[in-house]
Design a protein around this motif. Structure first.
Motif, short mmCIF file in Angstrom:
data_model
loop_
_atom_site.label_atom_id
_atom_site.label_comp_id
_atom_site.label_asym_id
_atom_site.label_seq_id
_atom_site.Cartn_x
_atom_site.Cartn_y
_atom_site.Cartn_z
N LEU A 172 0.82 -1.15 0.25
CA LEU A 172 0.00 0.03 0.08
C LEU A 172 0.90 1.18 -0.09
O LEU A 172 1.95 1.28 0.74
CB LEU A 172 -0.86 0.02 1.22
CG LEU A 172 -2.06 -1.09 1.31
CD1 LEU A 172 -2.71 -1.19 2.62
CD2 LEU A 172 -3.01 -0.93 0.39
N TYR A 202 0.87 -3.91 3.53
CA TYR A 202 0.47 -4.81 2.46
C TYR A 202 -1.13 -5.04 2.40
O TYR A 202 -1.78 -5.03 3.61
CB TYR A 202 1.26 -6.03 2.54
CG TYR A 202 2.61 -5.77 2.54
CD1 TYR A 202 3.41 -5.72 1.36
CD2 TYR A 202 3.42 -5.65 3.68
CE1 TYR A 202 4.57 -5.52 1.12
CE2 TYR A 202 4.83 -5.56 3.48
CZ TYR A 202 5.45 -5.43 2.40
OH TYR A 202 6.78 -5.35 2.14
N LYS A 203 -1.62 -5.44 1.24
CA LYS A 203 -2.85 -5.64 0.98
C LYS A 203 -2.88 -7.22 0.27
O LYS A 203 -2.09 -7.42 -0.62
CB LYS A 203 -3.66 -4.67 0.11
CG LYS A 203 -4.97 -5.26 -0.16
CD LYS A 203 -5.73 -4.18 -1.03
CE LYS A 203 -7.30 -4.45 -1.29
NZ LYS A 203 -7.88 -3.52 -2.34
#
Length: 346
Positions: A172, A202-203
């Motif tokens: 991200l 993070y995704k």
């Protein structure tokens, strides 16, 4: 008279041995012929890339036929096998299988580490001349284990027949800093970069990749088989259906195995023709020695020793019975495509 009788019995035993193992003998001969044919065609015939693909077409047909029967074979054999067992017996078998799997995996990992530390395949003078391409995916152990659990419980059973679920991380973007310009000391900049790298967010993005979700199908078939086994007479119809499906699939496997020597011959010959640089074997010599040594020790010493300790029988006689599956897996480099042959040997 006794001598004549012994000779006749030996002749009968030899003929019986050839009759039982004709497919294995034909497969080994096809391997030798495939290597010879590949070397001859490579040396004396100049084939284009398209013609090389045409040349390996019979081998491609073999791979497609083997993969064709994987799905009905897994479903029918797992459901009928689990449904015919008592729940307590199947539970004990499953527990032993899990213990055996983890034990052999740990042995393989330890053996691999010992061989790598001893042979050191990455330390060579020619290693710098190997072309390295590709990027390392951003994958962690946690994500891999979670993907394993996700694939155990597929959200769509039909989709699990041809696709696997896999996640990947997407970084991200951090919030934008203020536009005010300030002078930051170099040491502070370095510390901030380290902290920023640690605190990255993070995704998780889920995707599907081509390939049968074997784990998910097995979990479903085991659960479905246990349910059918507990239904009694009501589940008899389903049990007979999957039993008939299993028997029909095994007959298809027998037909495919008659074609196997021809397919393996062209499969190996085509692979030899497609090799462009033989020098790669010299460059990766230590790596190949490490891998082959590990496989040889694990397959010829570790696994037979476990079999002998637990079963108290000759492990190499059992290995001879599985020779067709072992040779097939070695030649086509696919354990999943060898699954029908493995079921037949078992």
């Amino acid at each position: 008279m006794d001598v004549m009788g012994n000779r006749e019995r030996r002749g009968v035993n030899f003929k019986g041995l050839l009759k039982r193992n004709w497919l294995l003998i034909a497969t080994v001969l096809s391997v030798l012929l495939g290597i010879s044919l590949g070397v001859v065609v490579r040396e004396y015939a100049s084939l284009s890339h398209l013609h090389k693909q045409y040349f390996g077409f019979p081998g491609e047909i073999l791979m497609r036929m083997l993969k064709l029967v994987i799905l009905p074979l897994i479903i029918s054999s797992m459901i009928t096998g689990v449904a015919a067992l008592d729940s307590e017996v199947s539970g004990k078998i499953g527990l032993r299988a899990v213990i055996y799997y983890f034990s052999t995996t740990i042995i393989a990992v330890v053996l691999g580490i010992i061989l790598v530390m001893t042979i050191k395949p990455g330390v060579s003078q020619t290693a710098d001349h190997i072309d390295r391409e590709g990027t390392t995916p951003n994958v962690t152990t946690v994500d891999t284990l979670l993907d394993l659990l996700r694939n155990m419980f597929p959200e769509n059973l039909v989709q699990a027949c041809f696709q696997q679920y896999k996640t990947k991380r997407k970084e991200l973007e951090p919030p934008k800093a203020s536009e005010e310009t300030t002078t930051i000391p170099p040491l502070t900049t370095t510390i901030m970069a380290v902290v920023e790298n640690i605190t990255k967010d993070y995704k998780i993005i889920g995707t599907y990749s081509d390939g049968i979700n074997v784990l998910g199908l097995i979990v479903f078939c085991v659960a479905f088989g246990l349910v059918i086994g507990k239904m009694g007479e009501k589940g008899r119809i389903l049990l007979e259906f999957f039993d008939a499906l299993n028997e029909a699939t095994m007959k298809l496997v027998q037909i495919i195995m008659c074609y196997m020597p021809i397919g393996i011959l062209f499969l190996i010959a085509a692979k030899i023709i497609e090799v462009e640089d033989w020098e790669i074997f010299k460059k990766m010599g230590l790596y190949m020695v490490t891998v082959l040594s590990g496989l040889a020790i694990h397959a010829a010493i570790c696994l037979p020793l476990i079999y002998f300790v637990i079963v108290r029988k000759n492990p190499y006689i059992f290995t001879l019975g599985m020779a067709q599956a072992l040779v097939t897996a070695l030649m086509i480099s696919s354990s999943s495509a060898t699954l029908p042959v493995t079921f037949r040997c078992a």
